[in-house]
Design a protein around this motif. Structure first.
Motif, PDB file in Angstrom:
ATOM      1  N   ALA A  21      -2.035 -45.392  -5.950  1.00  0.00           N
ATOM      2  CA  ALA A  21      -3.028 -45.153  -7.007  1.00  0.00           C
ATOM      3  C   ALA A  21      -2.576 -44.042  -7.949  1.00  0.00           C
ATOM      4  O   ALA A  21      -2.611 -44.213  -9.182  1.00  0.00           O
ATOM      5  CB  ALA A  21      -4.393 -44.824  -6.398  1.00  0.00           C
ATOM      6  N   LEU A  22      -2.161 -42.923  -7.415  1.00  0.00           N
ATOM      7  CA  LEU A  22      -1.707 -41.827  -8.275  1.00  0.00           C
ATOM      8  C   LEU A  22      -0.443 -42.196  -9.031  1.00  0.00           C
ATOM      9  O   LEU A  22      -0.273 -41.802 -10.189  1.00  0.00           O
ATOM     10  CB  LEU A  22      -1.465 -40.555  -7.452  1.00  0.00           C
ATOM     11  CG  LEU A  22      -2.699 -39.699  -7.212  1.00  0.00           C
ATOM     12  CD1 LEU A  22      -2.380 -38.571  -6.246  1.00  0.00           C
ATOM     13  CD2 LEU A  22      -3.236 -39.138  -8.514  1.00  0.00           C
ATOM     14  N   ARG A  23       0.425 -42.950  -8.417  1.00  0.00           N
ATOM     15  CA  ARG A  23       1.650 -43.359  -9.107  1.00  0.00           C
ATOM     16  C   ARG A  23       1.342 -44.268 -10.290  1.00  0.00           C
ATOM     17  O   ARG A  23       2.000 -44.184 -11.326  1.00  0.00           O
ATOM     18  CB  ARG A  23       2.605 -44.059  -8.148  1.00  0.00           C
ATOM     19  CG  ARG A  23       3.235 -43.122  -7.162  1.00  0.00           C
ATOM     20  CD  ARG A  23       4.266 -43.855  -6.355  1.00  0.00           C
ATOM     21  NE  ARG A  23       4.774 -43.023  -5.295  1.00  0.00           N
ATOM     22  CZ  ARG A  23       5.875 -43.301  -4.640  1.00  0.00           C
ATOM     23  NH1 ARG A  23       6.570 -44.367  -4.929  1.00  0.00           N
ATOM     24  NH2 ARG A  23       6.285 -42.500  -3.682  1.00  0.00           N
ATOM     25  N   VAL A  24       0.370 -45.146 -10.129  1.00  0.00           N
ATOM     26  CA  VAL A  24      -0.026 -46.014 -11.243  1.00  0.00           C
ATOM     27  C   VAL A  24      -0.570 -45.162 -12.385  1.00  0.00           C
ATOM     28  O   VAL A  24      -0.170 -45.330 -13.545  1.00  0.00           O
ATOM     29  CB  VAL A  24      -1.061 -47.072 -10.795  1.00  0.00           C
ATOM     30  CG1 VAL A  24      -1.656 -47.805 -11.987  1.00  0.00           C
ATOM     31  CG2 VAL A  24      -0.423 -48.064  -9.819  1.00  0.00           C
ATOM     32  N   LEU A  39       4.679 -51.958 -15.677  1.00  0.00           N
ATOM     33  CA  LEU A  39       4.015 -51.010 -14.795  1.00  0.00           C
ATOM     34  C   LEU A  39       4.578 -51.106 -13.376  1.00  0.00           C
ATOM     35  O   LEU A  39       4.813 -50.092 -12.716  1.00  0.00           O
ATOM     36  CB  LEU A  39       2.508 -51.254 -14.807  1.00  0.00           C
ATOM     37  CG  LEU A  39       1.614 -50.215 -14.184  1.00  0.00           C
ATOM     38  CD1 LEU A  39       1.884 -48.820 -14.739  1.00  0.00           C
ATOM     39  CD2 LEU A  39       0.156 -50.577 -14.412  1.00  0.00           C
ATOM     40  N   GLN A  40       4.835 -52.320 -12.928  1.00  0.00           N
ATOM     41  CA  GLN A  40       5.430 -52.502 -11.598  1.00  0.00           C
ATOM     42  C   GLN A  40       6.796 -51.820 -11.538  1.00  0.00           C
ATOM     43  O   GLN A  40       7.115 -51.135 -10.558  1.00  0.00           O
ATOM     44  CB  GLN A  40       5.568 -53.987 -11.280  1.00  0.00           C
ATOM     45  CG  GLN A  40       6.039 -54.258  -9.866  1.00  0.00           C
ATOM     46  CD  GLN A  40       6.132 -55.738  -9.548  1.00  0.00           C
ATOM     47  OE1 GLN A  40       6.011 -56.593 -10.424  1.00  0.00           O
ATOM     48  NE2 GLN A  40       6.346 -56.048  -8.296  1.00  0.00           N
ATOM     49  N   ASP A  41       7.598 -51.966 -12.582  1.00  0.00           N
ATOM     50  CA  ASP A  41       8.904 -51.306 -12.633  1.00  0.00           C
ATOM     51  C   ASP A  41       8.749 -49.785 -12.709  1.00  0.00           C
ATOM     52  O   ASP A  41       9.509 -49.046 -12.084  1.00  0.00           O
ATOM     53  CB  ASP A  41       9.717 -51.791 -13.831  1.00  0.00           C
ATOM     54  CG  ASP A  41      10.181 -53.234 -13.683  1.00  0.00           C
ATOM     55  OD1 ASP A  41      10.155 -53.769 -12.557  1.00  0.00           O
ATOM     56  OD2 ASP A  41      10.553 -53.836 -14.713  1.00  0.00           O
ATOM     57  N   SER A  42       7.765 -49.307 -13.465  1.00  0.00           N
ATOM     58  CA  SER A  42       7.546 -47.865 -13.630  1.00  0.00           C
ATOM     59  C   SER A  42       7.132 -47.216 -12.317  1.00  0.00           C
ATOM     60  O   SER A  42       7.547 -46.097 -12.015  1.00  0.00           O
ATOM     61  CB  SER A  42       6.463 -47.597 -14.678  1.00  0.00           C
ATOM     62  OG  SER A  42       6.862 -48.034 -15.938  1.00  0.00           O
TER      63      SER A  42
END
Length: 103
Positions: A21-24, A39-42
């Motif tokens: 969650a925080l990474r997103v 976003l998945q790559d990030s």
């Protein structure tokens, strides 16, 4: 801290403790919308299913929004990340201190 304030903090922490969650949120901090794939790559290492679940959770919490250009932060999400911005400075100091301990 009152019990109500403590409950509020616990509720927010429960949301943010969910895996990735925080990474997103952190991946969206620059203010530029990101597509699901970007976003998945990030975020890195997150499965599509987990990312989809986190996006649903964070949208329901009012921290992110999905628009024509992709996912982005809401004003509440921006406010939260502004308040967490000191984490980056702390992390740098902490990592440097950990490295000095190993020497």
């Amino acid at each position: 801290m009152s019990s109500k304030e403590n409950a509020n903090v616990n509720q927010l922490l429960a949301l943010l403790e969910a895996r990735y969650a925080l990474r997103v949120l952190w991946a969206l901090r620059d203010g530029h919308p990101q597509t699901f794939r970007l976003l998945q790559d990030s975020v890195g290492g997150i499965t599509p299913n987990t990312l989809n679940t986190r996006l649903k959770d964070l949208r329901a919490a009012g921290l992110i929004v999905h628009g024509g250009d992709g996912y982005g932060l809401t004003p509440s999400g921006l406010d939260l990340l502004k308040r967490l911005s000191d984490v980056q400075a702390f992390a740098t100091k902490w990592v440097n201190a950990q490295a000095r301990k190993k020497v």
